[in-house]
Design a protein around this motif. Structure first.
Motif, mmCIF file in Angstrom:
data_model
loop_
_atom_site.group_PDB
_atom_site.id
_atom_site.type_symbol
_atom_site.label_atom_id
_atom_site.label_comp_id
_atom_site.label_asym_id
_atom_site.label_seq_id
_atom_site.Cartn_x
_atom_site.Cartn_y
_atom_site.Cartn_z
ATOM 1 N N ARG A 72 43.537 -68.406 -108.180
ATOM 2 C CA ARG A 72 42.669 -67.527 -108.092
ATOM 3 C C ARG A 72 41.015 -67.555 -107.548
ATOM 4 N NH1 ARG A 72 46.505 -66.543 -109.664
ATOM 5 N NH2 ARG A 72 47.628 -66.672 -112.192
ATOM 6 N N GLU A 73 41.208 -67.565 -106.447
ATOM 7 C CA GLU A 73 40.288 -67.468 -105.401
ATOM 8 C C GLU A 73 41.058 -66.326 -104.026
ATOM 9 O OE1 GLU A 73 37.492 -69.233 -105.183
ATOM 10 O OE2 GLU A 73 38.001 -70.032 -107.160
ATOM 11 N N THR A 74 40.455 -66.089 -103.748
ATOM 12 C CA THR A 74 40.654 -65.237 -102.287
ATOM 13 C C THR A 74 40.454 -65.172 -100.918
ATOM 14 O OG1 THR A 74 39.512 -63.390 -103.490
ATOM 15 C CG2 THR A 74 39.984 -62.535 -101.313
ATOM 16 N N GLN A 75 41.105 -65.128 -100.074
ATOM 17 C CA GLN A 75 41.431 -65.780 -99.274
ATOM 18 C C GLN A 75 41.757 -64.348 -98.360
ATOM 19 O OE1 GLN A 75 43.973 -68.963 -97.848
ATOM 20 N NE2 GLN A 75 44.421 -68.103 -95.565
ATOM 21 N N LYS A 76 40.564 -64.332 -97.233
ATOM 22 C CA LYS A 76 40.757 -62.905 -97.060
ATOM 23 C C LYS A 76 40.685 -63.673 -95.139
ATOM 24 C CE LYS A 76 41.003 -58.056 -95.816
ATOM 25 N NZ LYS A 76 41.579 -57.040 -96.631
ATOM 26 N N PRO A 77 42.225 -63.258 -94.853
ATOM 27 C CA PRO A 77 41.807 -63.521 -92.810
ATOM 28 C C PRO A 77 40.659 -63.023 -92.137
ATOM 29 C CG PRO A 77 44.281 -63.464 -93.445
ATOM 30 C CD PRO A 77 43.041 -63.097 -94.632
ATOM 31 N N TRP A 78 40.539 -63.280 -91.511
ATOM 32 C CA TRP A 78 39.203 -62.546 -90.379
ATOM 33 C C TRP A 78 39.668 -62.878 -88.554
ATOM 34 C CZ3 TRP A 78 35.663 -64.594 -86.190
ATOM 35 C CH2 TRP A 78 35.288 -63.597 -86.099
ATOM 36 N N ALA A 79 38.874 -61.625 -88.299
ATOM 37 C CA ALA A 79 39.322 -62.368 -86.622
ATOM 38 C C ALA A 79 38.889 -60.896 -85.769
ATOM 39 C CB ALA A 79 40.758 -61.170 -86.195
ATOM 40 N N GLU A 80 38.511 -61.612 -84.510
ATOM 41 C CA GLU A 80 37.405 -61.152 -83.382
ATOM 42 C C GLU A 80 38.224 -60.828 -82.405
ATOM 43 O OE1 GLU A 80 33.783 -58.721 -82.953
ATOM 44 O OE2 GLU A 80 33.964 -59.546 -84.750
ATOM 45 N N VAL A 81 38.060 -59.632 -82.214
ATOM 46 C CA VAL A 81 38.880 -59.253 -80.650
ATOM 47 C C VAL A 81 37.896 -58.698 -79.624
ATOM 48 C CG1 VAL A 81 40.720 -57.936 -79.758
ATOM 49 C CG2 VAL A 81 40.555 -58.747 -81.838
ATOM 50 N N SER A 82 38.330 -58.264 -78.419
ATOM 51 C CA SER A 82 37.416 -58.516 -77.291
ATOM 52 C C SER A 82 36.930 -56.942 -77.677
ATOM 53 C CB SER A 82 37.615 -59.168 -76.094
ATOM 54 O OG SER A 82 39.659 -57.930 -75.823
#
Length: 455
Positions: A239-249
């Motif tokens: 019952r938690e949130t997991q939102k993937p994150w990314a940073e691209v050039s």
């Protein structure tokens, strides 16, 4: 014609599932690392000689501070570098850090490593300007009685952003956003983020494919940002949130993987979805059975992570003979003996047998320093129509040095008795245990002979 090997891609894969000093394990980190390695070899066609795989005891603080820096320093301008890490991660003292096998819970400041110091700064100083970094950092699994919640919760994304923007071809993908936790799934047998990451990278997720052919930095992150939270919401009790994150050039999107012409994505639409309600072991009749709940699909793609609102239909129970399962396990263990008799080896070796009913997976590992050989074997049954991996039944591990055989059902999706499975399947191990015992006796006789010659 032989497939062209990608000689200009180098990779370091790291997984810390078990820790030396009692920090809680990171479930399926080894599975994640080995699956990522297989993607590099089978899909990206990276030479095995160009891949470093460090698992558990290999992942010491000195290995990361010295050996990883050395590997990066050897990169050329035309090379591509890929880094993957599965384990505990956190933020402390202005830096993002990851744990090592020998991280100590009472001295984490001196026994963990800074990602910037061991990875990002060496890459900035190297000639290489093409790098992909994938981090499945399960900060939630560190014992909160030893490390405070605030200490492990927030990673500093500005550090990642600064690194990525220092080159025209860099990307950093993380399994969760700041302040969130990263989760694994016994149903998938992997970290949830890594499972869907590999699904996309293999070309098995149409949502992650652009122009019917390319997996790009943008399409990958867009896919992960949707599929991971959806799976957690609809297919787990989390019952938690997991939102993937990314940073691209800053040079915008670039191609991570090009699907070969003529290949087909494993994204078939199945007519019916089967959900096992329980597992029944009928030893007297040589059967493993699972009563199933059947749902008629409305066109959703396989594997399933959202099946709400589907109409229920009548289905027969899943059945497989115990003798068939035992036969496949024995065949796999015999393959391992054949391998040991023919080849010299120093690292992990993976063996697998699979059909429409079962998947038997084994990993043979040699610790040269400790002079021990460990063989782990897992059994999955393809009971449900929810996912391709199968339902976990049991995990077993054999320590050749101590002649110890352990069975575990902790990761199973069902409530099962490990002792019962040990009784049923331990005889499968007899031949391979006999092989190791004979090998040990031969070695001891040789040593005695050498001693006598010296006298």
């Amino acid at each position: 014609m032989a497939e062209k090997i990608n000689e200009n891609t180098y990779a370091v894969i790291i997984a810390v599932e078990n820790y030396q000093f009692g920090i809680k394990k990171v479930d399926y980190a080894k599975n994640d690392a080995n699956a990522f390695r297989q993607w590099l070899i089978e899909n990206l066609k990276v030479s095995q000689d160009n891949i470093k795989l460090w698992i558990d005891a290999d992942v010491t603080r000195s290995a990361l501070t010295e050996e990883l820096r050395y590997e990066i320093s050897r990169l050329c301008e035309s090379d591509q570098f890929i880094f993957y890490y599965a384990g505990h991660g956190f933020f402390d003292g202005g830096y993002n850090k990851i744990t090592t096998w020998d991280t100590h819970p009472y001295n984490y400041k001196d026994t963990t490593v800074s990602l910037n110091q061991i990875l990002m700064e060496p890459l900035r100083q190297s000639k290489c300007n093409k790098s992909l970094l994938f981090i499945d950092a399960c900060a939630s699994r560190i014992d909160e009685q030893l490390l405070s919640r605030e200490f492990i919760a927030d990673m500093n994304f500005s550090e990642f952003i600064d690194f990525v923007r220092s080159s025209n071809y860099r990307a950093m993908f993380l399994s969760c956003s700041r302040g969130e936790k990263s989760y694994s799934s016994s149903m998938l047998g992997h970290g949830i983020w890594t499972h869907f990451l590999l699904k996309a990278l293999k070309g098995e997720a149409p949502e992650a494919i652009e122009q019917e052919r390319f997996i790009t930095s943008t399409s990958l992150q867009n896919y992960l940002s949707k599929v991971v939270p959806d799976f957690i919401k609809f297919s787990t009790d989390i019952r938690e949130t997991q939102k993937p994150w990314a940073e691209v050039s800053s040079s915008n999107t670039f191609i991570i993987y090009e699907i070969p012409t003529g290949s087909t994505a494993n994204n078939t639409v199945i007519d019916y979805i089967f959900i096992p309600e329980r597992l029944i072991i009928d030893f007297g009749n040589d059967l493993i059975m699972a009563p199933l709940k059947g749902l008629e699909n409305d066109g959703r793609s396989y594997p399933m992570y959202d099946f709400e609102g589907l109409e229920e239909v009548d289905v027969e129970a899943f059945c497989i003979r115990i003798s068939k399962v035992k036969s496949e396990i024995k065949n796999l263990l015999e393959e391992i003996i054949d391998f040991l008799m023919e080849y010299e080896w120093k690292e992990e070796v993976i063996f697998e047998k699979s059909d429409d009913k079962l998947l038997v997976s084994a990993i043979l590992y040699e610790d040269v320093e400790a002079e021990t050989i460990t063989l782990s074997l897992s059994l999955y049954l393809h009971i449900s129509g929810l996912h391709p991996m199968g339902d976990t039944i049991f995990y077993s591990e054999f320590n050749a040095e101590e002649d110890e055989l352990n069975f575990s059902t902790d990761d199973s999706a069902f409530i099962l008795d490990a002792d019962e499975f040990k009784i049923i399947f331990s005889d499968c191990w007899d031949e391979i245990r006999r092989y190791f015992i004979i090998e040990k006796e031969i070695e001891e006789e040789m040593l005695v002979g050498l001693d006598e010659d010296d006298e």
